[in-house]
Design a protein around this motif. Structure first.
Motif, PDB file in Angstrom:
ATOM      1  N   ASP A 282       0.847  -1.190   0.000  1.00  6.94           N
ATOM      2  CA  ASP A 282       0.000   0.000   0.000  1.00  6.94           C
ATOM      3  C   ASP A 282       0.884   1.242   0.000  1.00  6.94           C
ATOM      4  O   ASP A 282       2.049   1.206   0.410  1.00  6.94           O
ATOM      5  N   PHE A 283       0.307   2.353  -0.431  1.00  9.60           N
ATOM      6  CA  PHE A 283       1.001   3.637  -0.313  1.00  9.60           C
ATOM      7  C   PHE A 283      -0.043   4.745  -0.232  1.00  9.60           C
ATOM      8  O   PHE A 283      -1.214   4.545  -0.570  1.00  9.60           O
ATOM      9  N   ALA A 284       0.392   5.912   0.264  1.00 10.44           N
ATOM     10  CA  ALA A 284      -0.543   7.014   0.497  1.00 10.44           C
ATOM     11  C   ALA A 284       0.093   8.329   0.087  1.00 10.44           C
ATOM     12  O   ALA A 284       1.304   8.530   0.246  1.00 10.44           O
ATOM     13  N   ALA A 285      -0.728   9.224  -0.444  1.00  8.30           N
ATOM     14  CA  ALA A 285      -0.302  10.587  -0.775  1.00  8.30           C
ATOM     15  C   ALA A 285      -0.806  11.512   0.324  1.00  8.30           C
ATOM     16  O   ALA A 285      -2.017  11.626   0.540  1.00  8.30           O
ATOM     17  N   ILE A 286       0.132  12.164   1.010  1.00  9.92           N
ATOM     18  CA  ILE A 286      -0.183  12.976   2.184  1.00  9.92           C
ATOM     19  C   ILE A 286       0.039  14.450   1.858  1.00  9.92           C
ATOM     20  O   ILE A 286       1.137  14.832   1.454  1.00  9.92           O
ATOM     21  N   ARG A 303       4.659  12.836  -0.384  1.00  9.85           N
ATOM     22  CA  ARG A 303       4.064  14.166  -0.485  1.00  9.85           C
ATOM     23  C   ARG A 303       3.158  14.176  -1.705  1.00  9.85           C
ATOM     24  O   ARG A 303       3.584  13.818  -2.805  1.00  9.85           O
ATOM     25  N   ALA A 304       1.920  14.587  -1.538  1.00  8.83           N
ATOM     26  CA  ALA A 304       0.906  14.423  -2.583  1.00  8.83           C
ATOM     27  C   ALA A 304       1.311  15.078  -3.894  1.00  8.83           C
ATOM     28  O   ALA A 304       1.128  14.499  -4.973  1.00  8.83           O
ATOM     29  N   ARG A 305       1.889  16.254  -3.843  1.00  6.35           N
ATOM     30  CA  ARG A 305       2.176  16.977  -5.083  1.00  6.35           C
ATOM     31  C   ARG A 305       3.304  16.323  -5.874  1.00  6.35           C
ATOM     32  O   ARG A 305       3.478  16.626  -7.070  1.00  6.35           O
ATOM     33  N   THR A 306       4.087  15.412  -5.263  1.00  2.74           N
ATOM     34  CA  THR A 306       5.132  14.719  -6.014  1.00  2.74           C
ATOM     35  C   THR A 306       4.553  13.593  -6.866  1.00  2.74           C
ATOM     36  O   THR A 306       5.191  13.161  -7.831  1.00  2.74           O
ATOM     37  N   LEU A 307       3.365  13.100  -6.512  1.00  6.25           N
ATOM     38  CA  LEU A 307       2.720  12.041  -7.286  1.00  6.25           C
ATOM     39  C   LEU A 307       1.732  12.595  -8.303  1.00  6.25           C
ATOM     40  O   LEU A 307       1.678  12.139  -9.444  1.00  6.25           O
ATOM     41  N   PHE A 308       0.933  13.578  -7.896  1.00  4.99           N
ATOM     42  CA  PHE A 308      -0.106  14.134  -8.769  1.00  4.99           C
ATOM     43  C   PHE A 308       0.468  15.303  -9.556  1.00  4.99           C
ATOM     44  O   PHE A 308       0.477  16.440  -9.091  1.00  4.99           O
ATOM     45  N   LEU A 309       0.970  15.002 -10.764  1.00  5.64           N
ATOM     46  CA  LEU A 309       1.605  16.015 -11.589  1.00  5.64           C
ATOM     47  C   LEU A 309       0.593  16.683 -12.511  1.00  5.64           C
ATOM     48  O   LEU A 309      -0.463  16.127 -12.829  1.00  5.64           O
ATOM     49  N   ASP A 310       0.954  17.876 -12.946  1.00  5.43           N
ATOM     50  CA  ASP A 310       0.079  18.616 -13.844  1.00  5.43           C
ATOM     51  C   ASP A 310       0.176  18.066 -15.258  1.00  5.43           C
ATOM     52  O   ASP A 310       1.091  17.315 -15.606  1.00  5.43           O
ATOM     53  N   GLU A 311      -0.750  18.491 -16.091  1.00  3.34           N
ATOM     54  CA  GLU A 311      -0.867  17.934 -17.439  1.00  3.34           C
ATOM     55  C   GLU A 311       0.404  18.138 -18.251  1.00  3.34           C
ATOM     56  O   GLU A 311       0.824  17.251 -18.999  1.00  3.34           O
ATOM     57  N   ARG A 320      11.682  12.898 -11.668  1.00  5.97           N
ATOM     58  CA  ARG A 320      11.754  12.986 -10.209  1.00  5.97           C
ATOM     59  C   ARG A 320      10.708  12.078  -9.566  1.00  5.97           C
ATOM     60  O   ARG A 320      10.985  11.402  -8.570  1.00  5.97           O
ATOM     61  N   ARG A 321       9.512  12.058 -10.126  1.00 10.04           N
ATOM     62  CA  ARG A 321       8.482  11.178  -9.574  1.00 10.04           C
ATOM     63  C   ARG A 321       8.880   9.718  -9.720  1.00 10.04           C
ATOM     64  O   ARG A 321       8.765   8.934  -8.766  1.00 10.04           O
ATOM     65  N   ALA A 322       9.335   9.342 -10.898  1.00 10.08           N
ATOM     66  CA  ALA A 322       9.737   7.951 -11.114  1.00 10.08           C
ATOM     67  C   ALA A 322      10.878   7.560 -10.191  1.00 10.08           C
ATOM     68  O   ALA A 322      10.887   6.457  -9.617  1.00 10.08           O
ATOM     69  N   SER A 323      11.849   8.467 -10.034  1.00 14.79           N
ATOM     70  CA  SER A 323      12.991   8.169  -9.164  1.00 14.79           C
ATOM     71  C   SER A 323      12.573   8.065  -7.711  1.00 14.79           C
ATOM     72  O   SER A 323      13.068   7.213  -6.969  1.00 14.79           O
ATOM     73  N   LEU A 324      11.662   8.934  -7.293  1.00 18.06           N
ATOM     74  CA  LEU A 324      11.174   8.888  -5.913  1.00 18.06           C
ATOM     75  C   LEU A 324      10.471   7.569  -5.631  1.00 18.06           C
ATOM     76  O   LEU A 324      10.718   6.915  -4.610  1.00 18.06           O
ATOM     77  N   ILE A 325       9.596   7.159  -6.531  1.00 20.09           N
ATOM     78  CA  ILE A 325       8.878   5.893  -6.342  1.00 20.09           C
ATOM     79  C   ILE A 325       9.856   4.727  -6.317  1.00 20.09           C
ATOM     80  O   ILE A 325       9.757   3.823  -5.474  1.00 20.09           O
ATOM     81  N   ALA A 326      10.811   4.735  -7.235  1.00 18.93           N
ATOM     82  CA  ALA A 326      11.819   3.661  -7.252  1.00 18.93           C
ATOM     83  C   ALA A 326      12.650   3.672  -5.975  1.00 18.93           C
ATOM     84  O   ALA A 326      12.974   2.605  -5.419  1.00 18.93           O
ATOM     85  N   HIS A 327      13.010   4.859  -5.504  1.00 19.92           N
ATOM     86  CA  HIS A 327      13.807   4.996  -4.283  1.00 19.92           C
ATOM     87  C   HIS A 327      13.072   4.395  -3.086  1.00 19.92           C
ATOM     88  O   HIS A 327      13.635   3.569  -2.346  1.00 19.92           O
ATOM     89  N   GLU A 328      11.824   4.803  -2.882  1.00 22.05           N
ATOM     90  CA  GLU A 328      11.083   4.312  -1.714  1.00 22.05           C
ATOM     91  C   GLU A 328      10.796   2.812  -1.827  1.00 22.05           C
ATOM     92  O   GLU A 328      10.817   2.092  -0.819  1.00 22.05           O
ATOM     93  N   THR A 329      10.552   2.338  -3.028  1.00 22.40           N
ATOM     94  CA  THR A 329      10.317   0.903  -3.205  1.00 22.40           C
ATOM     95  C   THR A 329      11.590   0.108  -2.938  1.00 22.40           C
ATOM     96  O   THR A 329      11.547  -0.968  -2.329  1.00 22.40           O
TER      97      THR A 329
END
Length: 868
Positions: A282-286, A303-311, A320-329
């Motif tokens: 599981d994971f959560a956007a805070i 942090r929510a804004r790192t996952l929900f990017l603009d169009e 940065r988002r991909a690297s963050l997700i890979a890092h935490e995983t």
């Protein structure tokens, strides 16, 4: 005195136990062992507990009221084996004594003392073997991050003890059974899978499955009003909790978020040979989460804004988002499955996560130059620390866990992966991977140290890894590497590299280099070198035509300050845009940036070069780097008169490039660069037109975040209708969390200095610093360069708050506080304030002093340039 009595005295002295009152009348008196008192988790106490406690499990129950002002009451049952009883049993709980409601052992009331952030249970209450200790308590709120309709834990590095009574050290891993009693309309996530929900009463009770053995700093739960998204990838079900209210933003990002997690999991399972070690995922956007992410096993928080990017997110934001997700995983294996024994090796889990993340994201972005990405993501940030007087080693000694937060920074996150890549190059990819697998398999669900990893790696190489580690891991700073070129009759007579230790200690950094000899009219030449001594002769360069410039680190692999000779500096300042290799241009730019900071290149010449480079640059990563540095150089390293003179040309150039950019995401990058630079009346009028919708940028859709940023920039420039703009922008924001953030930051944007001053004064109350990302954003506006004169008065009180900021804030907050405070200043007067503070506080904790020196280094350099 016998060994046990000596050990008892040592432990009591370390925690400073002084028995002055009793929880029950029959409490056994333990005499004062001395005057030394130390809250926190001292190393000797942690080592003693690790030697005597085993088979540890916790059963945790919390009753969470809906109203955030009401106390959270809890009960924790710690079941453990004691191998010997030669001292009291000491729990960590950094709350007042009255928040410890009762202690029972084996179900019977027990004597205890709550003192100096500990709960002390006398030896007489304990037995060798199995012990069951039940503690009822009122939880501490600060690390539970309570909001009006949600809360979340953040316990790294030693904040579990702020909320809960337990043994808060990484090498006492335990299984946790968590039960949460919640308001009926709340939901929850925790490390363990959801076992059942009891909804038979007005309040609902969530029970979670027992965890695998985990460290206290990654114990996690979040509860509140969240939406839950579910997806299946590769036969694995994943759940995603969030509070985003824009359905289009959710729909646009959701598949990518799940896909990136699935790709990271699959890659790591293949690379390590170990399946995901913690069952469910599981994971959560805070909203307003303090970090980009935190790797709690099977309950990652972002942090929510790192996952929900603009169009029209830029390539840099997507990466940065991909690297963050890979890092935490990656932390599921590196940090959670195998955990450092003590926080002096916290860097070890971070370097492996960052290093693996760089490998993981590559297949998802086939069009990206990943070597260039690695260079720009790691080297500039690491250099920002290593060039300063506050530079620190990668591995640092730690005597008390309450100081662990000061270990974090760019040296751990950016320099260490560079060093790890050097180790992989030294060993070869296959041997390196086998060493990693050996290490993980030997210590799974346990603890390990950096020497343990080096030992696992040693079998795969003949190199002396201990000697290599001594310089790269255990000492601070970087080498200075200069080129020595002798030209005779237009040909290279000799070419060599010389490395020196800027501290005069004679250290030698062993590393691979790719040297580039550049020519204006003919192709350049590459020469490989492995620098192990203070001098390396590039024999194959002899007889070549004399180069126009030499880049000792042309390949972007080496690490250090690479000094450019005068001829090379001049050639690059003139011809750098003509280099046809993306990475080579980036390396040359970083070398010239270093030269500017050393006073060898005038800032306006570098700004001129940046604008010429942007005219022809097509690589998006390089564009983003140039835009960031252009903004920094303009605001920080130009005098006021120079900035006024140059800014109109910069604004016109960026506006033209924005219009001409071939892709929406590159247009978005240029818009960000334009709004950061804009300060002339014409540019602000243009920017206001963009915000109002009167000026349309073809093929670029502006998001709420874009419009908010523009509104804030306009207000920070003091435009006449700033309050009206901010009022209108607030009405545009529909998400309640983003509205709260905007309202918090707004006083720092006010044209009224009294309001700005009152806002700063409010930050002296820790309660007003709870949302740390909001605080840092507000401070950046408060100290904007255009308001530096009025904000200078806040530097001294900001520095006076520094030790409290460290005590009450999370790990990145002290450095962030300093950087946001000093980032807008470049004057000699501001530099003097910082220097006087350093002179007047010689007892400032060394690592905190180091953070201040790191944050102040650009200010010190800028103030010197001001005097030239």
């Amino acid at each position: 005195m016998g060994r046990n009595r000596l050990l008892l005295g040592s432990i009591l002295a370390l925690v400073g136990i002084h028995m002055t009152s009793c929880a029950t009348p029959d409490t056994q008196h333990i005499p004062d062992a001395g005057s030394m008192r130390e809250p926190g988790v001292p190393l000797a106490l942690a080592e003693h507990r690790a030697e005597t406690i085993s088979d540890l499990r916790y059963d945790l129950e919390l009753s969470i009221p809906e109203a955030r002002e009401e106390a959270i009451r809890g009960r924790i049952i710690a079941t453990l084996e004691l191998s010997t009883i030669n001292s009291p049993l000491i729990f960590d709980f950094a709350q007042p004594a009255e928040q410890v409601l009762s202690v029972k052992i084996g179900g019977q009331p027990a004597s205890f003392e709550a003192t100096l952030e500990h709960i002390v249970i006398p030896q007489a209450e304990l037995q060798t073997g199995r012990n069951e200790i039940t503690i009822e308590f009122v939880a501490g709120d600060s690390s539970l991050n309570r909001n009006d309709d949600f809360l979340y834990t953040l316990f790294v590095p030693d904040r579990a003890r702020v909320a809960l009574p337990l043994f808060d050290q990484p090498d006492l891993k335990a299984t946790f059974d968590v039960t949460l009693e919640l308001p009926a309309d709340w939901t929850a996530v925790a490390n363990g899978a959801l076992l059942k929900v009891d909804d038979s009463t007005q309040r609902h009770t969530y029970r979670f499955v027992s965890t695998e053995p985990i460290a206290t700093y990654v114990l996690a739960f979040a509860a509140g009003r969240f939406e839950i998204e579910t997806a299946e990838r590769d036969g694995r079900t994943m759940r995603f909790l969030h509070r985003e209210t824009d359905p289009e933003k959710v729909a646009r990002n959701l598949d990518a978020i799940f896909d990136l997690h699935a790709a990271a999991l699959s890659w790591l399972e293949d690379y390590t040979g170990i399946n995901h070690p913690f069952g469910k995922f599981d994971f959560a956007a805070i909203p307003a989460f303090q970090y980009g992410g935190m790797e709690h096993p099977s309950a990652i928080f972002y942090r929510a804004r790192t996952l929900f990017l603009d169009e029209d997110a830029t390539q840099d934001q997507l990466l940065r988002r991909a690297s963050l997700i890979a890092h935490e995983t990656a932390h599921m294996w590196f940090g959670n499955l195998v955990t450092m024994k003590w926080f002096d090796d916290v860097w070890l889990k971070e370097v492996m996560a960052n290093f693996m993340a760089a490998k993981i994201v590559n297949p998802s972005f086939p069009d990206v130059d990943h070597e260039l990405r690695f260079l720009l993501a790691h080297y500039p940030s690491a250099y920002e620390v290593d060039r300063t007087a506050g530079a620190n080693p990668i591995r640092q000694r730690l005597e008390n866990l309450n100081q662990a937060g000061s270990l974090y920074g760019a040296i751990i996150y950016q320099k260490a992966p560079i060093v790890m890549r050097h180790l992989e190059l030294l060993m070869g990819e296959s041997s390196f991977r086998e060493g990693i697998r050996t290490y993980l398999d030997a210590h799974r669900y346990g603890n390990a140290t950096w020497p343990d990893l080096i030992a696992a790696m040693a079998a795969g190489t003949d190199e002396n890894l201990s000697a290599w580690s001594d310089v790269w891991v255990h000492t601070a700073g970087r080498p200075t590497i200069a080129v020595e070129l002798d030209v005779q009759e237009g040909r290279v007579a000799s070419l060599s590299l010389r490395q020196t230790d800027p501290t005069g200690q004679g250290r030698l950094w062993s590393q691979p280099l790719r040297v580039y000899l550049g020519y204006e009219s003919t192709p350049g030449r590459w020469i490989d070198a492995y620098l192990k001594t203070d001098r390396f002769d590039l024999a194959e360069a002899a007889g070549l035509p004399a180069p126009d410039f030499v880049l000792a680190n042309g390949g972007g692999i080496g690490y250090g300050r690479f000094d450019l000779d005068e001829a090379s500096r001049e050639a690059l300042l003139e011809h750098l845009p003509n280099l046809d290799d993306n990475r080579l241009r980036a390396v040359a730019w970083l070398s010239l940036w270093d030269a500017m900071l050393e006073g060898q290149v005038a800032p306006r010449r570098l700004i001129d070069l940046a604008t010429r480079m942007l005219d022809t640059e097509r690589d998006e990563l390089n564009i983003q780097r140039l835009l960031n540095d252009l903004s920094t150089a303009t605001w920080r390293y130009l005098s006021h008169d120079q900035r006024v003179e140059l800014t109109p040309h910069l604004e016109a150039t960026l506006w033209r490039l924005l219009q001409d950019a071939p892709q929406a995401r590159i247009k978005s990058a240029y818009l960000g660069g334009y709004r950061r630079i804009a300060s002339s009346s014409e540019a602000l009028k243009q920017l206001r037109g963009v915000w109002a919708g009167d000026v349309v940028i073809t093929d670029l859709t502006l998001s709420e975040n874009d419009l908010t940023a523009i509104a804030q920039e306009l207000a920070s420039r003091g435009v006449a209708d700033a309050e009206e703009i901010l009022d209108q922008q607030l009405e545009r924001i529909t998400n309640p969390d983003r509205r709260s953030r905007f309202e918090f930051v707004r006083p720092a944007l006010s044209a009224d200095q009294t309001i700005r001053d009152q806002f700063f004064a409010s930050l002296s109350d820790a309660a007003n610093r709870e949302h740390e990302p909001w605080v840092l954003e507000a401070l950046e506006f408060l100290h904007h360069p255009l308001r530096a004169d009025s904000a200078r008065q806040h530097i001294q009180p900001s520095l006076e708050l520094l030790e409290e900021i460290r005590r009450t804030g999370d790990i990145f907050f002290p450095l962030g506080w300093l950087e946001a405070t000093l980032g807008g200043h470049s004057s000699r007067r501001a530099a003097d304030i910082v220097q006087q503070f350093l002179d007047q506080h010689p007892d400032l904790p060394p690592r905190l002093r180091g953070k201040l020196l790191q944050a102040a280094d650009p200010l010190f350099r800028a103030s010197k340039l001001e005097l030239q």
